[in-house]
Scaffold this active site. Structure first.
Site, mmCIF file in Angstrom:
data_model
loop_
_atom_site.group_PDB
_atom_site.id
_atom_site.type_symbol
_atom_site.label_atom_id
_atom_site.label_comp_id
_atom_site.label_asym_id
_atom_site.label_seq_id
_atom_site.Cartn_x
_atom_site.Cartn_y
_atom_site.Cartn_z
ATOM 1 N N GLU A 114 0.853 -1.204 0.000
ATOM 2 C CA GLU A 114 0.000 0.000 0.000
ATOM 3 C C GLU A 114 0.881 1.243 0.000
ATOM 4 O O GLU A 114 1.908 1.253 0.666
ATOM 5 C CB GLU A 114 -0.837 0.075 1.287
ATOM 6 C CG GLU A 114 -1.813 -1.048 1.450
ATOM 7 C CD GLU A 114 -2.150 -1.291 2.921
ATOM 8 O OE1 GLU A 114 -1.867 -0.431 3.767
ATOM 9 O OE2 GLU A 114 -2.686 -2.376 3.200
ATOM 10 N N LYS A 171 2.295 4.606 1.295
ATOM 11 C CA LYS A 171 2.343 5.166 2.650
ATOM 12 C C LYS A 171 1.843 6.606 2.547
ATOM 13 O O LYS A 171 2.533 7.492 2.045
ATOM 14 C CB LYS A 171 3.766 5.129 3.197
ATOM 15 C CG LYS A 171 3.837 5.571 4.644
ATOM 16 C CD LYS A 171 5.204 5.236 5.229
ATOM 17 C CE LYS A 171 5.260 5.505 6.712
ATOM 18 N NZ LYS A 171 5.087 6.881 7.082
ATOM 19 N N ASP A 174 0.808 10.299 3.381
ATOM 20 C CA ASP A 174 1.470 11.272 4.245
ATOM 21 C C ASP A 174 0.420 12.166 4.914
ATOM 22 O O ASP A 174 0.167 13.284 4.503
ATOM 23 C CB ASP A 174 2.456 12.104 3.415
ATOM 24 C CG ASP A 174 3.584 12.619 4.271
ATOM 25 O OD1 ASP A 174 3.628 12.268 5.463
ATOM 26 O OD2 ASP A 174 4.416 13.378 3.752
ATOM 27 N N TYR A 196 -6.422 1.494 6.564
ATOM 28 C CA TYR A 196 -5.325 0.570 6.264
ATOM 29 C C TYR A 196 -5.136 -0.541 7.291
ATOM 30 O O TYR A 196 -4.270 -1.373 7.119
ATOM 31 C CB TYR A 196 -4.013 1.302 6.015
ATOM 32 C CG TYR A 196 -3.531 2.211 7.132
ATOM 33 C CD1 TYR A 196 -3.274 1.722 8.397
ATOM 34 C CD2 TYR A 196 -3.309 3.558 6.874
ATOM 35 C CE1 TYR A 196 -2.828 2.551 9.402
ATOM 36 C CE2 TYR A 196 -2.858 4.403 7.875
ATOM 37 C CZ TYR A 196 -2.625 3.885 9.137
ATOM 38 O OH TYR A 196 -2.182 4.705 10.122
ATOM 39 N N LYS A 202 10.818 3.738 2.271
ATOM 40 C CA LYS A 202 10.642 5.179 2.050
ATOM 41 C C LYS A 202 11.188 5.606 0.688
ATOM 42 O O LYS A 202 12.188 5.073 0.210
ATOM 43 C CB LYS A 202 11.375 5.977 3.144
ATOM 44 C CG LYS A 202 10.931 5.679 4.551
ATOM 45 C CD LYS A 202 9.548 6.219 4.847
ATOM 46 C CE LYS A 202 9.539 7.703 5.074
ATOM 47 N NZ LYS A 202 9.748 8.112 6.442
ATOM 48 N N CYS A 259 24.883 44.308 -14.863
ATOM 49 C CA CYS A 259 24.701 42.967 -15.404
ATOM 50 C C CYS A 259 26.002 42.159 -15.290
ATOM 51 O O CYS A 259 27.059 42.631 -15.718
ATOM 52 C CB CYS A 259 24.272 43.079 -16.858
ATOM 53 S SG CYS A 259 24.194 41.504 -17.701
ATOM 54 N N CYS A 280 27.307 41.648 -19.138
ATOM 55 C CA CYS A 280 27.773 42.716 -20.032
ATOM 56 C C CYS A 280 28.050 44.027 -19.304
ATOM 57 O O CYS A 280 28.425 45.005 -19.932
ATOM 58 C CB CYS A 280 26.747 42.953 -21.139
ATOM 59 S SG CYS A 280 25.252 43.745 -20.530
ATOM 60 N N CYS A 333 18.448 43.428 -17.335
ATOM 61 C CA CYS A 333 19.655 44.070 -17.842
ATOM 62 C C CYS A 333 19.232 45.024 -18.944
ATOM 63 O O CYS A 333 18.449 44.670 -19.829
ATOM 64 C CB CYS A 333 20.576 42.997 -18.396
ATOM 65 S SG CYS A 333 21.812 43.654 -19.500
ATOM 66 N N CYS A 376 24.363 42.600 -24.599
ATOM 67 C CA CYS A 376 24.487 41.580 -23.563
ATOM 68 C C CYS A 376 24.583 40.188 -24.181
ATOM 69 O O CYS A 376 23.714 39.792 -24.961
ATOM 70 C CB CYS A 376 23.279 41.657 -22.633
ATOM 71 S SG CYS A 376 23.393 40.480 -21.296
HETATM 72 S S1 IVH Z 1 0.158 0.501 8.859
HETATM 73 C C1 IVH Z 1 1.162 -1.608 12.542
HETATM 74 N N1 IVH Z 1 -0.322 1.428 6.463
HETATM 75 O O1 IVH Z 1 2.680 5.466 8.723
HETATM 76 C C2 IVH Z 1 1.054 -0.861 11.288
HETATM 77 N N2 IVH Z 1 0.553 2.903 8.087
HETATM 78 O O2 IVH Z 1 5.156 5.010 10.404
HETATM 79 C C3 IVH Z 1 0.630 0.501 11.491
HETATM 80 N N3 IVH Z 1 0.823 5.195 7.276
HETATM 81 O O3 IVH Z 1 1.443 6.009 11.934
HETATM 82 C C4 IVH Z 1 0.545 1.337 10.328
HETATM 83 N N4 IVH Z 1 0.058 4.855 5.266
HETATM 84 O O4 IVH Z 1 0.178 7.068 10.017
HETATM 85 C C5 IVH Z 1 0.132 1.719 7.694
HETATM 86 N N5 IVH Z 1 -0.849 2.126 4.312
HETATM 87 C C6 IVH Z 1 -0.398 2.400 5.552
HETATM 88 C C7 IVH Z 1 0.017 3.687 5.914
HETATM 89 C C8 IVH Z 1 0.497 3.897 7.204
HETATM 90 C C9 IVH Z 1 0.541 5.745 6.116
HETATM 91 C C10 IVH Z 1 1.395 5.922 8.436
HETATM 92 C C11 IVH Z 1 0.606 5.776 9.689
HETATM 93 C C12 IVH Z 1 1.571 5.309 10.748
HETATM 94 C C13 IVH Z 1 2.889 5.593 10.109
HETATM 95 C C14 IVH Z 1 3.904 4.561 10.571
#
Ligand code: IVH
Length: 697
Positions: free
Chosen positions: A134, A136, A138, A246, A335, A429, A432, A447, A453
């Site tokens: 999945e 991650k 933000d 998630y 990451k 400038c 030039c 300029c 120039c």
């Molecule tokens: S699973 C035990 N799935 O990442 C597993 N976390 O560093 C718990 N996050 O605090 C998290 N997308 O806020 C999971 N697809 C995803 C996520 C996710 C973002 C964030 C979440 C968590 C942090 C962990």
């Protein structure tokens, strides 16, 4: 009166269908709940609206009316209850019975292989492990608690064991179901996921902040966090937040599927948004391929992600693996390279663009950000430097997302050294040595050495040779570039001393075409003053302005000596264009080029003085008196003369009209006595405008 018999005068119902009794209203309210929850889900979770907005509004208001009439029908899971709660004075605390864990990170392929080895080793499995992948997201992690399918509590992660109760704010997030869809809801269910702000919402929020001179949010995650932690849920409701689930927290009284991916599918049936990019893969190779795919897709997504989360898909295997400190052994976050990093601003260079625009560029201590090493970043212009309040020596945050050019996002003020230096715009400038000009009201500094120039040379010569300018047949853009690149010319003047041999040596240039080109250059010497003026490429002097300048000054010498007042007396020349012209001629380098061109033999027929017949106010005598508020008397006289009028010092029977400003005295009286037309300032400005003179523009 019983509650079943609402007053006929209840205003909420006044112009609606005849009022219903409680029993009927209860039934109707249940229907409306169902329809509105479904419509909400279709719109905010599936992105596939099922009802037109107007119909949704109509049903929503119908429900509101019923709830107003029968408050006993109002429940917390009603679709009308997303906003409207009273602001809190503080958040209460909630404990997470199942701790909300964080994730270990992997930063490269090796870390991922190591993770996979650990997992396989602990499970004592030689078969490829099945992983759920999945993005991650933000944003910020939240826990949602449902009792018998109804949302009863929303909480932040906090430190993992204790978070804050943000139920009121959670209710305002449209993609969070207030009541689960479908059936077989567990008596108690805790769904976890991320509340985040899509990129577009973040941008509009910050645009608004900028317009209102308020502080901007640093990134979508901060904006989401700031929005969720509002004591007044009405503020949260105005921020367009989304939720994506998630993982499962607590569950009581129901059996959940045996795989993580299947649990998410079940959540989706209950009305939650799950990530559309989620996949199940086999083994670490599958994980790495998925990571690669998403890395490429990342910048096209409508929300920010900072990596990929890989989870062992079998719940039984997850349980076998367990946890270590605050992170599960069965999951990892791979990451992406950070998009923001800190470094030091070591200096500022000034670059000169093709049109003379001067751009300050940050010279940085090299820093690895967004997957590349960055040692320069644009600072755009002096206004941006002021906005950032950045100084040399400062620690700055560099942002690089995708292929976008890196930029200085902000200054880390806490790290400012005592000797940080202010950044000054250059006065000359760097290419030039001509003056750098920045007109009042303009953001960009430029300029002034357009003709000399090096940075602007090619563009200036292309313009010089173009059809409406010197009209050098055959001297197209490509040839200009070749001539400059081969150092055969460095200014317009050099065109007139090109040797046939050197031109003929250019790539794709035959002897005959070289001869033709030189003949065309020779031909171009015979031109008009207006074309010559236009060809110089003075900023904002187009064909028409060049013609007006020609008509007014008649020769080059007079124009070269003109001051601001004389220039603004030319039809269509306002103070800005006049200033550009003045700056152009004030630059000694430009004067040298003009002299060189004239010496090379550029000439034009003498400009005929526009005689009485040609000019609109010919044979008319004007007198100017009193104080004009928008211009000086000399300026007014200049305008009149440019239109062919004679300007006299005293009123007589021959006077055609008197321009009378404030405090006009005897001349006004005399004109009145003689029945001469009197123009006040407004009428005078209208007269000028009618002849193409727009004072002050
Ligand atoms: S699973 C035990 N799935 O990442 C597993 N976390 O560093 C718990 N996050 O605090 C998290 N997308 O806020 C999971 N697809 C995803 C996520 C996710 C973002 C964030 C979440 C968590 C942090 C962990």
């Amino acid at each position: 009166m019983s509650p079943d018999q609402p007053s006929l005068f209840d205003e909420s119902n006044a112009d609606n269908a005849p009022s219903m009794g409680l029993a009927q209203s209860r039934e109707r309210a249940a229907e409306l709940h169902e329809q509105l929850h479904q419509a909400n889900h279709a719109y905010f979770v599936l992105d596939d609206p099922s009802l037109p907005d107007a119909e949704y509004d109509r049903l929503f208001h119908e429900l509101k009316d019923i709830e107003r009439q029968f408050p006993q029908l109002l429940s917390t899971d009603s679709p009308t209850q997303r906003v409207g709660a009273i602001p809190l004075s503080q958040f209460s605390q909630v404990s997470h019975e199942v701790a909300m864990l964080s994730l270990d990170n992997a930063f490269n392929q090796e870390d991922m292989h190591e993770f996979n080895r650990r997992v396989s080793g602990r499970l004592d499995s030689s078969a490829a492990i099945e992983y759920a992948c999945e993005p991650k997201l933000d944003g910020i992690a939240v826990s949602l608690l449902y009792a018998d399918g109804v949302l009863v509590r929303g909480a932040t992660r906090g430190d993992g064991s204790v978070g804050e109760n943000i139920t009121q704010n959670i209710r305002t997030v449209a993609s969070i179901p207030l009541k689960l869809l479908g059936s077989a809801h567990p008596p108690l269910l805790e769904v976890r996921g991320e509340v985040y702000m899509p990129k577009s919402s973040f941008e509009s929020l910050n645009n608004l902040a900028r317009e209102n001179n308020e502080k901007e949010f640093v990134n979508p995650r901060n904006a989401a966090a700031g929005s969720l932690r509002q004591l007044d849920a009405k503020i949260t409701a105005h921020r367009r937040l989304e939720f994506c689930c998630y993982s499962l927290g607590r569950v009581e009284g129901a059996e959940m599927p045996p795989k993580h991916s299947e649990i998410l599918a079940q959540f989706s049936r209950w009305g939650f948004k799950t990530n559309a990019e989620s996949r199940v893969v086999q083994g670490v190779e599958g994980c790495l391929a998925y990571y690669q795919q998403l890395a490429e897709k990342r910048h096209g997504l409508s929300y920010e992600i900072d990596g990929i989360v890989f989870k062992v898909n079998q719940i039984a295997q997850q349980q076998q693996l367990g946890f270590v400190s605050r992170a599960p052994r069965w999951a990892i976050a791979h990451k992406f390279p950070a998009q923001e990093e800190m470094t030091v601003l070591e200096g500022v260079d000034f670059q000169v663009g093709r049109t003379g625009a001067i751009t300050p560029v940050a010279r940085l201590k090299p820093v690895f950000v967004g997957g590349v090493t960055v040692s320069n970043a644009t600072l755009h212009n002096m206004d941006e430097i002021k906005r950032l309040d950045v100084r040399i020596g400062d620690t700055v945050v560099i942002h690089r997302a995708g292929d976008v050019i890196p930029k200085v996002a902000r200054v880390v003020l806490e790290k400012r050294p005592a000797n940080a230096q202010h950044i000054q715009m250059l006065s000359r400038c760097p290419v030039c040595d001509s003056h750098i000009e920045r007109l009042a009201g303009e953001v960009i500094a430029r300029c002034a050495g357009g003709l000399v120039c090096g940075a602007q040379r090619k563009e200036a010569i292309k313009h010089f040779a173009s059809r409406k300018a010197m009209d050098v047949d055959g001297l197209g853009d490509k040839i200009v570039e070749q001539l400059v690149d081969e150092h055969l010319i460095s200014s317009f003047v050099d065109l007139y001393s090109l040797a046939l041999d050197s031109v003929a040596q250019l790539e794709r240039m035959a002897q005959k075409s070289a001869q033709n080109l030189l003949a065309a250059i020779e031909d171009s010497k015979k031109t008009t003053l207006a074309k010559f003026l236009y060809s110089l490429g003075i900023r904002e002097v187009g064909v028409t302005t060049a013609q007006n300048l020609e008509g007014h000054f008649l020769d080059m010498a007079a124009l070269r000596e003109a001051d601001l007042a004389a220039l603004t007396a030319v039809p269509d020349v306002g103070p800005i264009v006049a200033q550009h012209i003045l700056n152009f001629f004030a630059e000694p380098h430009n004067q040298v080029v003009i002299d060189g061109l004239l010496e090379a033999g550029i000439h034009w027929p003498e400009v005929a003085v526009k005689t009485a017949e040609h000019l609109p106010l010919a044979k008319q005598t004007f007198v100017v008196t009193g104080t004009l508020s928008l211009m000086g008397r000399d300026e007014a006289k200049g305008y009149l003369q440019s239109l062919g009028a004679k300007v006299a010092g005293s009123v007589s029977a021959k006077t055609h009209a008197l321009v009378a400003g404030e405090k006009a005295g005897s001349k006004l009286k005399k004109a009145q006595d003689l029945d001469i037309e009197i123009l006040d300032e407004e009428a005078f400005i209208r007269l000028l405008a009618a002849h193409g003179i727009h004072h002050g523009q």
